[in-house]
Scaffold this motif. Structure first.
Motif, PDB file in Angstrom:
ATOM      1  N   SER A   1      56.233  62.130  45.323  1.00  0.00           N
ATOM      2  CA  SER A   1      56.981  63.335  45.006  1.00  0.00           C
ATOM      3  C   SER A   1      57.231  64.394  46.350  1.00  0.00           C
ATOM      4  O   SER A   1      58.624  64.901  45.847  1.00  0.00           O
ATOM      5  CB  SER A   1      56.118  64.449  44.131  1.00  0.00           C
ATOM      6  OG  SER A   1      54.950  64.735  44.521  1.00  0.00           O
ATOM      7  N   ALA A   2      57.068  64.216  47.420  1.00  0.00           N
ATOM      8  CA  ALA A   2      57.085  65.106  48.246  1.00  0.00           C
ATOM      9  C   ALA A   2      58.838  64.474  49.334  1.00  0.00           C
ATOM     10  O   ALA A   2      58.613  65.521  49.872  1.00  0.00           O
ATOM     11  CB  ALA A   2      55.982  65.475  49.496  1.00  0.00           C
ATOM     12  N   MET A   3      58.567  63.802  49.382  1.00  0.00           N
ATOM     13  CA  MET A   3      59.954  62.743  49.884  1.00  0.00           C
ATOM     14  C   MET A   3      60.684  61.858  49.104  1.00  0.00           C
ATOM     15  O   MET A   3      61.582  62.138  49.471  1.00  0.00           O
ATOM     16  CB  MET A   3      58.908  62.310  50.779  1.00  0.00           C
ATOM     17  CG  MET A   3      57.905  60.866  50.811  1.00  0.00           C
ATOM     18  SD  MET A   3      57.568  60.619  52.044  1.00  0.00           S
ATOM     19  CE  MET A   3      58.838  60.064  53.553  1.00  0.00           C
TER      20      MET A   3
ATOM     21  N   ARG B   1      42.050  61.029  59.889  1.00  0.00           N
ATOM     22  CA  ARG B   1      42.908  62.943  59.994  1.00  0.00           C
ATOM     23  C   ARG B   1      43.502  62.057  61.952  1.00  0.00           C
ATOM     24  O   ARG B   1      44.896  62.156  62.707  1.00  0.00           O
ATOM     25  CB  ARG B   1      42.532  63.557  59.982  1.00  0.00           C
ATOM     26  CG  ARG B   1      43.320  64.755  60.829  1.00  0.00           C
ATOM     27  CD  ARG B   1      43.787  65.710  60.132  1.00  0.00           C
ATOM     28  NE  ARG B   1      42.913  65.885  58.987  1.00  0.00           N
ATOM     29  CZ  ARG B   1      42.713  67.090  58.264  1.00  0.00           C
ATOM     30  NH1 ARG B   1      42.492  67.980  59.758  1.00  0.00           N
ATOM     31  NH2 ARG B   1      41.835  67.550  57.643  1.00  0.00           N
ATOM     32  N   ALA B   2      42.657  61.763  63.191  1.00  0.00           N
ATOM     33  CA  ALA B   2      42.766  61.154  64.559  1.00  0.00           C
ATOM     34  C   ALA B   2      43.851  60.367  64.348  1.00  0.00           C
ATOM     35  O   ALA B   2      45.043  60.452  65.445  1.00  0.00           O
ATOM     36  CB  ALA B   2      41.978  60.946  65.089  1.00  0.00           C
ATOM     37  N   ALA B   3      43.816  59.555  63.502  1.00  0.00           N
ATOM     38  CA  ALA B   3      45.257  58.667  63.590  1.00  0.00           C
ATOM     39  C   ALA B   3      45.944  58.901  63.458  1.00  0.00           C
ATOM     40  O   ALA B   3      47.564  58.798  63.738  1.00  0.00           O
ATOM     41  CB  ALA B   3      44.610  57.084  63.158  1.00  0.00           C
ATOM     42  N   LEU B   4      46.391  59.370  61.894  1.00  0.00           N
ATOM     43  CA  LEU B   4      47.948  60.405  61.718  1.00  0.00           C
ATOM     44  C   LEU B   4      48.461  60.906  62.337  1.00  0.00           C
ATOM     45  O   LEU B   4      49.483  61.355  63.169  1.00  0.00           O
ATOM     46  CB  LEU B   4      47.281  60.569  60.141  1.00  0.00           C
ATOM     47  CG  LEU B   4      47.208  59.866  58.397  1.00  0.00           C
ATOM     48  CD1 LEU B   4      46.810  60.239  57.696  1.00  0.00           C
ATOM     49  CD2 LEU B   4      47.948  58.488  59.417  1.00  0.00           C
ATOM     50  N   GLU B   5      46.951  62.226  62.817  1.00  0.00           N
ATOM     51  CA  GLU B   5      47.790  62.736  64.040  1.00  0.00           C
ATOM     52  C   GLU B   5      48.284  61.771  65.034  1.00  0.00           C
ATOM     53  O   GLU B   5      49.318  62.866  65.760  1.00  0.00           O
ATOM     54  CB  GLU B   5      46.647  64.330  64.281  1.00  0.00           C
ATOM     55  CG  GLU B   5      45.961  64.732  63.204  1.00  0.00           C
ATOM     56  CD  GLU B   5      44.720  66.051  63.415  1.00  0.00           C
ATOM     57  OE1 GLU B   5      44.632  65.619  64.953  1.00  0.00           O
ATOM     58  OE2 GLU B   5      44.959  67.014  62.261  1.00  0.00           O
TER      59      GLU B   5
ATOM     60  N   GLY C   1      60.690  66.094  63.703  1.00  0.00           N
ATOM     61  CA  GLY C   1      61.815  65.594  63.340  1.00  0.00           C
ATOM     62  C   GLY C   1      62.320  64.146  63.197  1.00  0.00           C
ATOM     63  O   GLY C   1      63.191  64.147  62.146  1.00  0.00           O
ATOM     64  N   VAL C   2      61.477  63.131  62.462  1.00  0.00           N
ATOM     65  CA  VAL C   2      61.003  62.027  61.740  1.00  0.00           C
ATOM     66  C   VAL C   2      60.042  62.193  61.151  1.00  0.00           C
ATOM     67  O   VAL C   2      58.906  61.684  61.432  1.00  0.00           O
ATOM     68  CB  VAL C   2      61.918  61.265  62.561  1.00  0.00           C
ATOM     69  CG1 VAL C   2      60.231  60.389  64.148  1.00  0.00           C
ATOM     70  CG2 VAL C   2      61.772  59.840  62.375  1.00  0.00           C
ATOM     71  N   LEU C   3      60.201  61.845  59.828  1.00  0.00           N
ATOM     72  CA  LEU C   3      59.006  61.772  59.030  1.00  0.00           C
ATOM     73  C   LEU C   3      58.324  60.009  59.446  1.00  0.00           C
ATOM     74  O   LEU C   3      59.373  59.194  59.705  1.00  0.00           O
ATOM     75  CB  LEU C   3      59.509  61.391  57.598  1.00  0.00           C
ATOM     76  CG  LEU C   3      59.719  62.739  56.959  1.00  0.00           C
ATOM     77  CD1 LEU C   3      60.978  62.325  54.862  1.00  0.00           C
ATOM     78  CD2 LEU C   3      58.796  63.660  56.373  1.00  0.00           C
ATOM     79  N   ILE C   4      57.456  59.366  58.820  1.00  0.00           N
ATOM     80  CA  ILE C   4      56.265  58.763  59.311  1.00  0.00           C
ATOM     81  C   ILE C   4      55.728  58.173  58.298  1.00  0.00           C
ATOM     82  O   ILE C   4      55.178  58.793  57.417  1.00  0.00           O
ATOM     83  CB  ILE C   4      55.047  59.245  60.602  1.00  0.00           C
ATOM     84  CG1 ILE C   4      55.532  59.346  61.551  1.00  0.00           C
ATOM     85  CG2 ILE C   4      54.783  57.609  60.842  1.00  0.00           C
ATOM     86  CD1 ILE C   4      56.867  58.691  62.457  1.00  0.00           C
ATOM     87  N   ALA C   5      56.380  57.099  57.719  1.00  0.00           N
ATOM     88  CA  ALA C   5      55.690  56.231  56.607  1.00  0.00           C
ATOM     89  C   ALA C   5      54.630  55.251  56.990  1.00  0.00           C
ATOM     90  O   ALA C   5      54.885  54.041  58.409  1.00  0.00           O
ATOM     91  CB  ALA C   5      56.290  55.364  56.187  1.00  0.00           C
ATOM     92  N   ALA C   6      53.089  55.412  57.149  1.00  0.00           N
ATOM     93  CA  ALA C   6      51.893  54.531  57.907  1.00  0.00           C
ATOM     94  C   ALA C   6      51.626  54.174  57.496  1.00  0.00           C
ATOM     95  O   ALA C   6      51.324  54.050  56.201  1.00  0.00           O
ATOM     96  CB  ALA C   6      51.115  56.106  59.002  1.00  0.00           C
TER      97      ALA C   6
ATOM     98  N   GLU D   1      48.171  64.589  53.895  1.00  0.00           N
ATOM     99  CA  GLU D   1      48.261  65.796  53.189  1.00  0.00           C
ATOM    100  C   GLU D   1      48.452  66.861  54.524  1.00  0.00           C
ATOM    101  O   GLU D   1      49.348  68.077  54.344  1.00  0.00           O
ATOM    102  CB  GLU D   1      47.677  65.922  52.071  1.00  0.00           C
ATOM    103  CG  GLU D   1      48.269  65.554  50.976  1.00  0.00           C
ATOM    104  CD  GLU D   1      49.581  65.272  50.348  1.00  0.00           C
ATOM    105  OE1 GLU D   1      49.651  67.090  50.114  1.00  0.00           O
ATOM    106  OE2 GLU D   1      49.809  64.799  49.615  1.00  0.00           O
ATOM    107  N   ALA D   2      47.673  66.811  54.851  1.00  0.00           N
ATOM    108  CA  ALA D   2      47.312  67.944  56.248  1.00  0.00           C
ATOM    109  C   ALA D   2      47.952  67.285  57.576  1.00  0.00           C
ATOM    110  O   ALA D   2      47.994  68.180  58.102  1.00  0.00           O
ATOM    111  CB  ALA D   2      45.322  67.891  56.361  1.00  0.00           C
ATOM    112  N   VAL D   3      48.727  66.317  57.844  1.00  0.00           N
ATOM    113  CA  VAL D   3      49.339  66.214  58.532  1.00  0.00           C
ATOM    114  C   VAL D   3      50.502  65.855  58.052  1.00  0.00           C
ATOM    115  O   VAL D   3      51.013  65.176  57.632  1.00  0.00           O
ATOM    116  CB  VAL D   3      49.009  64.965  59.483  1.00  0.00           C
ATOM    117  CG1 VAL D   3      49.442  64.668  60.289  1.00  0.00           C
ATOM    118  CG2 VAL D   3      47.565  64.890  59.122  1.00  0.00           C
ATOM    119  N   ALA D   4      51.919  67.255  58.798  1.00  0.00           N
ATOM    120  CA  ALA D   4      52.970  67.295  58.972  1.00  0.00           C
ATOM    121  C   ALA D   4      53.763  66.349  58.818  1.00  0.00           C
ATOM    122  O   ALA D   4      53.779  65.444  59.551  1.00  0.00           O
ATOM    123  CB  ALA D   4      52.952  68.703  59.051  1.00  0.00           C
TER     124      ALA D   4
END
Length: 397
Positions: free
Chosen positions: A23-25, A266-270, A276-281, A307-310
């Motif tokens: 929903s956010a993107m 969290r470490a992997a996503l950070e 400047g660009v969204l990441i779909a992981a 959710e905690a990683v912008a």
């Protein structure tokens, strides 16, 4: 002179990602390719280019939706107001598309064809021709004009070149033949991965797809700014993408609880977050079944961690459980127990009963192959085969 070179916009092709349903993107990504087109025009106006070059597959199909056509018309009007012409060839995806179905798209747009293969702007001549069928098995190069003398010459072509993994041969053309044709710059399209080939007196660029559409397209995300002057030809990559797909490895080795999994996620996503660009992981999770835990729980944890990683969203979690470590001592013990059991009268009686059933089903002329005198050898061979499969390879017990 300056030119902005782009290819493979695939304007009416949606992003194939679970992240787009977030929903956010989701809303911002439904028209991602059109928004990237707007960024392309922003860059063209900002850089003050002499023309924008579209090297094929501007649309994804021969029946483009009205919204995509309207988006192209709107952005071409912006170019027209800035005095910037656009030059386009059709690729294999939009080869049969009637661009003027709803009337001329824009006075700023020139479509190069075999009948009209050259567009001149300032001191440059842009030569090209698009696909006239959805698949063209032969090179188009022999049909291209020779260079205009005393002018900068740019070739616009949609081609698979000598071939690339994942791409069928479309209008194949050897790189050496392109260079030998005498143009200063070749603006290519079709392969979605960026590539730059430099040769004396010529530069050949495949700009890549401006906006990847799925996890299979993790490269590209840009257009190419081309500058030509007496010092030669130079090309610079201009990022355009809104969203980048990324494979993200996460090793859960040694993790014993949910808190440990959260920390690894969290470490992997950070590590892949980028301003400047969204990441779909797409998470590539490795570890033992115990370390990975329940697949549904792990995916829920991954989405919670994101959710905690912008700027990072989870497309999917792919589990790659590792096989349990081989315990040679335990395998040896099991093989010893198997041999002891095989030596008991009860085991031999059971095997003999099964052997009789098999013999009864065989033709009479070959029943003696499984005679009673073969019983001991059959049991021994069976036990040793199982011992070898356990990995011991020992036959001396």
């Amino acid at each position: 002179m300056k030119f902005l070179h782009a290819a493979d916009l695939h304007l009416d092709s949606p992003l194939r990602t679970q992240a787009a349903r977030d929903s956010a993107m989701g809303e911002s990504l439904r028209a991602a390719s059109r928004r990237v087109l707007a960024r392309l025009v922003d860059a063209a106006v900002s850089e003050g280019v002499d023309a924008v070059l579209f090297a094929g597959d501007t649309f994804d199909s021969d029946v483009a939706d009205v919204a995509s056509r309207a988006a192209l018309a709107t952005e071409l009007s912006r170019l027209a107001r800035a005095g910037i012409p656009a030059v386009l060839i059709q690729g294999n995806h939009d080869a049969l598309l009637d661009l003027d179905r709803y009337g001329p798209v824009s006075d700023a747009l020139t479509v190069l064809t075999p009948d009209a293969p050259t567009f001149r702007v300032g001191e440059a001549s842009v030569h090209g021709m698009g696909f006239t069928a959805t698949h063209m098995a032969e090179s188009l190069l022999p049909r291209y004009p020779r260079p205009d003398r005393g002018r900068w010459n740019i070739g616009l072509m949609h081609t698979s070149l000598d071939g690339a993994p994942g791409h069928d041969p479309y209008a194949p053309c050897a790189l050496a033949d392109l260079v030998g044709h005498g143009f200063d710059y070749w603006a290519l399209g079709h392969i979605h991965k960026r590539a730059v080939h430099e040769a004396e007196g010529s530069l050949v660029v495949m700009p890549g797809i401006p906006q990847g559409r799925s996890i299979r397209e993790t490269e590209g995300g840009s257009a190419t700014l081309v500058e030509i002057d007496l010092q030669g030809v130079r090309a610079r990559e201009l990022p355009l993408e809104l969203l980048r797909f990324a494979w993200v490895p996460v090793d859960f080795a040694g993790v014993a609880d949910q808190g440990g999994r959260d920390a690894r996620l969290r470490a992997a996503l950070e590590a892949v977050a980028e301003g400047g660009v969204l990441i779909a992981a797409r998470l590539d999770a490795t570890g033992s079944p115990t370390e990975l835990g329940d697949p549904r729980m792990l995916e829920a944890q991954a989405r919670e961690a994101a959710e905690a990683v912008a700027g990072v969203f989870v497309d999917r979690v792919k589990l790659r459980p590792e096989a349990p470590a081989f315990n040679a001592e335990a395998a040896d013990d099991l093989a010893t127990l198997m041999r002891a059991d095989a030596a008991t009268p009860g085991f031999r009686d059971e095997v003999q009963a099964q052997l009789e059933e098999i013999r009864a089903a065989l033709p009479a002329e070959i029943r003696d192959v499984l005679g009673d005198d073969r019983l001991d050898k059959l049991i021994e061979a069976g036990v040793e085969t199982m011992a070898l499969r356990l990995g011991t390879g020992r036959t001396d017990q």
